[in-house]
Design an enzyme around this catalytic site. Sequence first.
Site, PDB file in Angstrom:
ATOM      1  N   SER A 145       0.874  -1.183   0.000  1.00 29.91           N
ATOM      2  CA  SER A 145       0.000   0.000   0.000  1.00 29.91           C
ATOM      3  C   SER A 145       0.903   1.222   0.000  1.00 29.91           C
ATOM      4  O   SER A 145       1.527   1.539   1.017  1.00 29.91           O
ATOM      5  CB  SER A 145      -0.900  -0.003   1.244  1.00 29.91           C
ATOM      6  OG  SER A 145      -1.888  -0.991   1.139  1.00 29.91           O
ATOM      7  N   LYS A 179      -7.441   1.930  -2.512  1.00 31.00           N
ATOM      8  CA  LYS A 179      -7.066   1.594  -1.133  1.00 31.00           C
ATOM      9  C   LYS A 179      -7.107   2.846  -0.244  1.00 31.00           C
ATOM     10  O   LYS A 179      -7.589   2.796   0.892  1.00 31.00           O
ATOM     11  CB  LYS A 179      -5.670   0.968  -1.118  1.00 31.00           C
ATOM     12  CG  LYS A 179      -5.119   0.590   0.262  1.00 31.00           C
ATOM     13  CD  LYS A 179      -5.757  -0.653   0.839  1.00 31.00           C
ATOM     14  CE  LYS A 179      -5.420  -0.883   2.309  1.00 31.00           C
ATOM     15  NZ  LYS A 179      -4.090  -1.431   2.552  1.00 31.00           N
ATOM     16  N   LYS A 216       0.108   5.778   8.353  1.00 37.15           N
ATOM     17  CA  LYS A 216       0.867   5.701   7.087  1.00 37.15           C
ATOM     18  C   LYS A 216      -0.070   5.852   5.889  1.00 37.15           C
ATOM     19  O   LYS A 216       0.180   6.637   4.972  1.00 37.15           O
ATOM     20  CB  LYS A 216       1.606   4.365   7.000  1.00 37.15           C
ATOM     21  CG  LYS A 216       2.415   4.207   5.717  1.00 37.15           C
ATOM     22  CD  LYS A 216       2.594   2.755   5.320  1.00 37.15           C
ATOM     23  CE  LYS A 216       1.390   2.232   4.557  1.00 37.15           C
ATOM     24  NZ  LYS A 216       1.591   0.906   3.941  1.00 37.15           N
TER      25      LYS A 216
END
Lengths: 296, 296
Positions: A96, A171, A239
């Site tokens: 990701s 995502k 993150k």
Amino acid sequence: MKNIGFIGLGIMGKPMAKNLLKAGYQLIVYDINAEPVKELFEAGAREGTSSQDVASQSEVIITMLPNSPEVREVVLGEKGIIYGVKPGTVLIDMSSITPLTSKELSEKLQQKGVAMLDAPVSGGEPKAIEGTLAIMAGGPKETFDMAKDILEVMGASVTRVGEIGSGNITKLANQIIVALNIAAMGEAMVLATKAGVDPEKVYQAIRGGLAGSTVLDAKMPLVLEGNFKPGFRIELHIKDLMNALDTARELNVPDILSSQVMEIMQSLKADGKAKDDHGGIIQYYEKLAKVEVRKE
Amino acid sequence: MKNIGFIGLGIMGKPMAKNLLKAGYQLIVYDINAEPVKELFEAGAREGTSSQDVASQSEVIITMLPNSPEVREVVLGEKGIIYGVKPGTVLIDMSSITPLTSKELSEKLQQKGVAMLDAPVSGGEPKAIEGTLAIMAGGPKETFDMAKDILEVMGASVTRVGEIGSGNITKLANQIIVALNIAAMGEAMVLATKAGVDPEKVYQAIRGGLAGSTVLDAKMPLVLEGNFKPGFRIELHIKDLMNALDTARELNVPDILSSQVMEIMQSLKADGKAKDDHGGIIQYYEKLAKVEVRKE
């Protein structure tokens, strides 16, 4: 069956690689930690000596790394994939990362005749072990069609959402919604509890209406027990939101609420809760309001 | 069957009162507008001349009014309920108001021997017409038990969540979650669309996972069509969030994200969109990001 190179054998990568081995693929693996490499070797994989070495022996390369800088290093850095890769190879980056990094790497690899998919996953370690991840892929349709069999070994739902970078965009959208739905639950339930109403009754009264969500049903029972064991750690969600905000700034999109919820998570991190499940966002509100949202 | 007084025959109150008539209750009604009073009269209700008058002829009084000041006026103001009410009467306030107002009015009525429930509803006009509202009630258990048959004429789910004020607390918690889940959808989908990914594919890729919600499934198909017809108007959601913030401040609870989403709604109101459905919150992001989240 294709020879697959697998780089990045962390919490997610290790079980994903094992599932590929079980499905009969020849695997050559690499990680900076010796331990998981040994484990995969014992399960039947070959060991590469570097990302470059892995790339030189693979028709498909899968990377599963923590974030954009690590992916960039593994692809473009010293002894990186780009120095070993043959034309016609496919790189599937399942990390990701920022969509802009996916695009940049894809362009550089294209010059070597290498096609790339960005195919981040959702579902966490349990679904990585089961091979039932949700995989959101971006990249050329023909590359996706070729890679689909491999992705389906690791995922229960494998969707192509668009061109390169689209997987990571999807995502990020997912992570924005999840973060805000969790924070919404926290803000609402701390208010109700501080006002003296049993939060379990509030949950039961509202869950069937427009306020209902997968987050509410997945996290509220854990909140009522004070259970913030991960699951998906707050530090990882930070993150993802950092990547969302970077992307939003590049695209001139306002991320008003996402930036706010990231500050809430940063505050929890400063308070020693970085490794709690993201359902623990509610603790930020609990501490300020001096109340705990627990079963009565 | 009890004699029921019904005060407040607006978009919600009128169909609720009609359902009570249909169920066989004797109704005496009052509203400052003549039109709906006439309509109820023609359907078989008697007309009261004031809130005081209605109260003097009722065993149960239902109020369905816009906000706290209107409820306070109807209960305590000139020719208000408190001047007509007999000991033993029950007041069911079904308006969405501040929980602190519910408590204050309940205390004043108690001195007259009158019990009160706060029983706000969720579901909007269609469910008011069908008699399938979700009703969240606060107040003494014996009062709730007595009123339950009446509430069930108007609602499909009737839940007692706690003491007086709890109904409105629950409603506020509900409205915080709904507002933030809608805004989350907006922030995520505008980012994805601006990044060039088809928002319908993003929706399909994420709806089955942790990002799934009733809001996403109810509002995203409308967003993709650019349909912001109410439904539930932004200006009403602003009112609910104002009440949530007032309550949060009284209780020393931080409402960080709710206050932010209210500012977003205020900005939409300033932009002439107060009467759009609250699913139209996404338009705030669309305008700033110069992109529309529509079907491709």
